[in-house]
Design a protein around this motif. Sequence first.
Motif, short mmCIF file in Angstrom:
data_model
loop_
_atom_site.label_atom_id
_atom_site.label_comp_id
_atom_site.label_asym_id
_atom_site.label_seq_id
_atom_site.Cartn_x
_atom_site.Cartn_y
_atom_site.Cartn_z
N ASP A 152 -4.36 -5.88 2.73
CA ASP A 152 -3.99 -5.89 4.15
C ASP A 152 -2.50 -5.61 4.34
N THR A 153 -1.68 -6.08 3.41
CA THR A 153 -0.23 -5.95 3.55
C THR A 153 0.30 -4.65 2.97
N HIS A 154 -0.24 -4.24 1.81
CA HIS A 154 0.34 -3.12 1.08
C HIS A 154 -0.65 -2.01 0.77
N GLY A 155 -1.91 -2.18 1.16
CA GLY A 155 -2.91 -1.16 0.85
C GLY A 155 -2.73 0.11 1.67
N THR A 156 -3.30 1.19 1.16
CA THR A 156 -3.26 2.49 1.85
C THR A 156 -4.65 2.81 2.38
N GLY A 211 -12.48 5.18 5.32
CA GLY A 211 -12.48 3.81 5.82
C GLY A 211 -12.14 2.78 4.78
N GLY A 212 -12.08 3.19 3.52
CA GLY A 212 -11.72 2.26 2.46
C GLY A 212 -10.22 2.04 2.41
N VAL A 213 -9.80 1.20 1.48
CA VAL A 213 -8.38 0.90 1.29
C VAL A 213 -8.05 1.03 -0.19
N GLU A 214 -6.99 1.76 -0.49
CA GLU A 214 -6.53 1.87 -1.87
C GLU A 214 -5.43 0.85 -2.11
N LEU A 215 -5.52 0.16 -3.25
CA LEU A 215 -4.59 -0.91 -3.56
C LEU A 215 -4.05 -0.73 -4.96
N CYS A 263 -9.86 0.80 -5.37
CA CYS A 263 -10.29 1.16 -4.02
C CYS A 263 -11.21 0.06 -3.52
N ILE A 264 -10.98 -0.37 -2.30
CA ILE A 264 -11.87 -1.35 -1.65
C ILE A 264 -12.68 -0.58 -0.61
#
Length: 220
Positions: free
Chosen positions: A149-153, A158-162, A204-205
């Motif tokens: 949530d803070t640093h993901g791309t 729609g996913g988030v890369e961390l 990846c989330i």
Amino acid sequence: MKFSGINLLDELGKSELAELRAAFHERSFVKDHIIYTPEAEDDLVFVISKGRVRIYLAYGDKEFTLAILNPGDLYATHADCYIQAFDDTTLLLAGVKEVKTVMARVPLFTRTMVRVLGHILRNSFSIIGDLAFKDIRDRLLSYILVEADTHGTKLEDGGVELRFDLTIEQLSLLMGATRQTVSTLLNNLERDGLIKKTGRGRYCIPDMDELSRQADKNAA
């Protein structure tokens, strides 16, 4: 992860804080070096200039990580914690008395330091609460959610890369668990489709909402 949300290196670079910056001197430490112990008599304030620092408590053979500090973060040596260089690290060090003397004349930095210490205290209580009331899987899920949530791309699908920017060993220290346990949990989360490893320390989330539901279900 920016621990305090306030970068004191930027603050110390301001012309109006030149007198305060002059009170600090640099000192470097190699990775894994124990910089200070609870028994140390030095009464110092330091700002991380380069690298990262781990703040932890130790009881017998158990260690409890309270924070990983990054460049721009601040701490003090009289907090009765162990302070370890997480990477090759450079600190800006100053005696507490010298800092107090200058701070009395520089209210801007005083306000900034109060905010930083407030962030540190709040985060410490949060981590202590996690260690006391959550199992390792819950702590890992909470950590992934906060970092994403803070640093993901955000990705187009729609996913988030961390990117953790931590080795499994370092992550295990942060979780208060063994390397094998954290590695197994990450593999299980990947098997369940909650995360997908895309590279070294990169994940990846696919569905943040589902990951959040899993964390809430475990907490219930």
